[in-house]
Design a protein around this motif. Structure first.
Motif, PDB file in Angstrom:
ATOM      1  N   ILE A  94       0.834  -1.207   0.000  1.00 14.79           N
ATOM      2  CA  ILE A  94       0.000   0.000   0.000  1.00 14.79           C
ATOM      3  C   ILE A  94       0.866   1.253   0.000  1.00 14.79           C
ATOM      4  N   VAL A  95       1.862   1.278   0.868  1.00 10.26           N
ATOM      5  CA  VAL A  95       2.757   2.443   0.946  1.00 10.26           C
ATOM      6  C   VAL A  95       3.540   2.606  -0.358  1.00 10.26           C
ATOM      7  N   GLY A  96       4.074   1.500  -0.873  1.00 12.21           N
ATOM      8  CA  GLY A  96       4.884   1.564  -2.086  1.00 12.21           C
ATOM      9  C   GLY A  96       4.101   2.045  -3.295  1.00 12.21           C
ATOM     10  N   VAL A  97       2.915   1.493  -3.516  1.00 11.15           N
ATOM     11  CA  VAL A  97       2.115   1.886  -4.679  1.00 11.15           C
ATOM     12  C   VAL A  97       1.642   3.326  -4.560  1.00 11.15           C
ATOM     13  N   THR A  98       1.277   3.749  -3.351  1.00  9.54           N
ATOM     14  CA  THR A  98       0.844   5.133  -3.161  1.00  9.54           C
ATOM     15  C   THR A  98       1.963   6.118  -3.474  1.00  9.54           C
ATOM     16  N   LEU A  99       3.155   5.863  -2.935  1.00  6.99           N
ATOM     17  CA  LEU A  99       4.297   6.732  -3.243  1.00  6.99           C
ATOM     18  C   LEU A  99       4.639   6.703  -4.731  1.00  6.99           C
ATOM     19  N   GLU A 100       4.496   5.533  -5.329  1.00  6.82           N
ATOM     20  CA  GLU A 100       4.795   5.376  -6.751  1.00  6.82           C
ATOM     21  C   GLU A 100       3.846   6.209  -7.610  1.00  6.82           C
ATOM     22  N   LEU A 101       2.561   6.171  -7.300  1.00  8.11           N
ATOM     23  CA  LEU A 101       1.578   6.950  -8.052  1.00  8.11           C
ATOM     24  C   LEU A 101       1.793   8.448  -7.867  1.00  8.11           C
ATOM     25  N   ILE A 102       2.150   8.859  -6.657  1.00  6.92           N
ATOM     26  CA  ILE A 102       2.411  10.284  -6.408  1.00  6.92           C
ATOM     27  C   ILE A 102       3.628  10.745  -7.196  1.00  6.92           C
TER      28      ILE A 102
END
Length: 394
Positions: A244-252
């Motif tokens: 969750i943290v990784g994908v969120t940072l990736e999208l940002i």
């Protein structure tokens, strides 16, 4: 009972954060895909604007036979470099050196045929395997415009209007916007950003299940006064947190890169705002939970750490298949696409990139198509954990 689940969750999360391999994978996938997308688009922009910035250098043989053509080439930022006569082998060697995108040769009979109003042959030599094909097409456009101007001038000289050769005038009106034209391409590019939702939870899930079984610590944990669903949910949420943290940072990060790049040079645009991006991140959370649920369940069902890694490696290919099928078959957006995990996220971003309202239903379907299977898989894993043979992998 909730307290016990969260105790297990924090215990697994702390152990995961101590694992440099998991943190390294998180950092790699968070940075790699957005930077790769940014680099590819930046190279495309640089390549498309190279002609405008640097112009085209064209090798011309016999250019003195058509001074008007040479002047017209210069007006289009094409530098005609007069070259000594060369045979076919020498022209091929010059093109392979990639110093020029094409070679324009005017035969000796060009002037004679031109003055006699016969078709005056022009030879354009190029290498189709070269990456400068667009520059060659720009040269051909100038040659076609030159031929049309000469034809019009000859018709006027004979008292014939050039409009007589154009009985039908087709006018084209493109109502598409940059956002709608680029939506499919951007959607396919962004689609790869959702894949780490499955990758980032793999290491933590395998280590906390199959790894603990091999280290004989799973039996000790099972002996504690906690129910099986609390144990499974704690491990599941801990593994999914990284995703969750990784994908969120990736999208940002991808949002920042796409907003910074001058996509207009490619006829594209990135129209998503921060509010829309947060909605995309929110509906991506169940996708990460689904990835964690699959990994935890498969790893628990494996007899060894190595077997768990091998099995999950094959399963990771499954979420990619629907997106590839839709891309290769060029299928139009349909309602069923929002019912397929990961494909639904990709389709959602594609439709949102068109800068049009899509309603709330796609968001709801995208959220539920991953959330429901994740809960069912965890419920199945909790039920199986009640079996000693399943826990001991015998």
């Amino acid at each position: 009972m909730k307290t016990k689940m969260w105790v297990i969750y924090w215990k697994e999360l702390r152990e995961t954060l101590r694992d440099k391999r998991s943190l390294g994978m998180l950092a790699m996938f968070t940075l790699f895909y957005p930077l790769m997308i940014g680099f590819m688009l930046h190279q495309g922009i640089t390549k498309s604007t190279k002609t405008e910035r640097e112009g085209i250098e064209l090798a011309v043989i016999g250019g003195a036979r058509a001074p008007t053509l040479m002047s017209q080439l210069a007006q289009k930022n094409i530098t005609a470099k007069e070259t000594a006569p060369m045979d076919e082998e020498a022209i091929g060697e010059l093109l392979r050196s990639k110093k020029v995108p094409a070679v324009l040769r005017l035969p000796d009979d060009f002037t004679e045929n031109y003055q006699a109003m016969r078709p005056a042959r022009l030879e354009i030599w190029y290498d189709s395997a070269s990456d400068r094909d667009r520059q060659r097409k720009d040269v051909e456009d100038v040659l076609e415009a030159y031929g049309a101007n000469v034809a019009n001038a000859r018709l006027l000289a004979h008292g014939v209007s050039p409009a007589a050769l154009t009985p039908i005038l087709v006018q084209r009106y493109d109502t598409g916007t940059n956002a709608s034209r680029s939506a499919v391409l951007i959607g396919s590019i962004i689609g790869i950003l959702f894949f780490p939702a499955f990758m980032l939870s793999m290491s933590a899930a395998v280590d906390s299940t199959a790894g603990e079984r091999e280290r004989r610590s799973l039996e000790v944990l099972m002996a504690q006064p906690a129910r099986t669903w609390e144990l499974v949910c704690g491990k599941w949420l801990a593994a999914s947190t990284l995703a969750i943290v990784g994908v969120t940072l990736e999208l940002i990060l991808a949002h920042l890169i796409l907003g910074w790049l001058p996509l207009e040079e490619l006829g594209m645009t990135w129209s998503l705002g921060w509010g829309q991006l947060l909605l995309v991140c929110a509906v991506t959370v169940p996708l990460a939970l689904l990835g964690g649920a699959l990994h935890v369940t498969l790893a628990m069902n494996s007899k060894s750490f190595k077997e768990a890694q091998t099995m999950i490696s094959f399963v990771l290919l499954v979420p990619i298949i629907p997106g590839l099928v839709v891309s290769f078959m060029e299928l139009k957006t349909a309602q069923w696409m929002y019912l397929v995990p990961m494909l639904s996220n990709q389709t959602l971003v594609t439709e949102m990139s068109k800068a049009g309202g899509i309603g709330a239903l796609p968001f709801v379907l995208t959220f539920l198509c991953s959330a429901i299977p994740a809960v069912l898989i965890i419920a199945f894993a909790s039920w199986r954990m009640k079996s000693e043979r399943y826990v001991l992998a015998v």
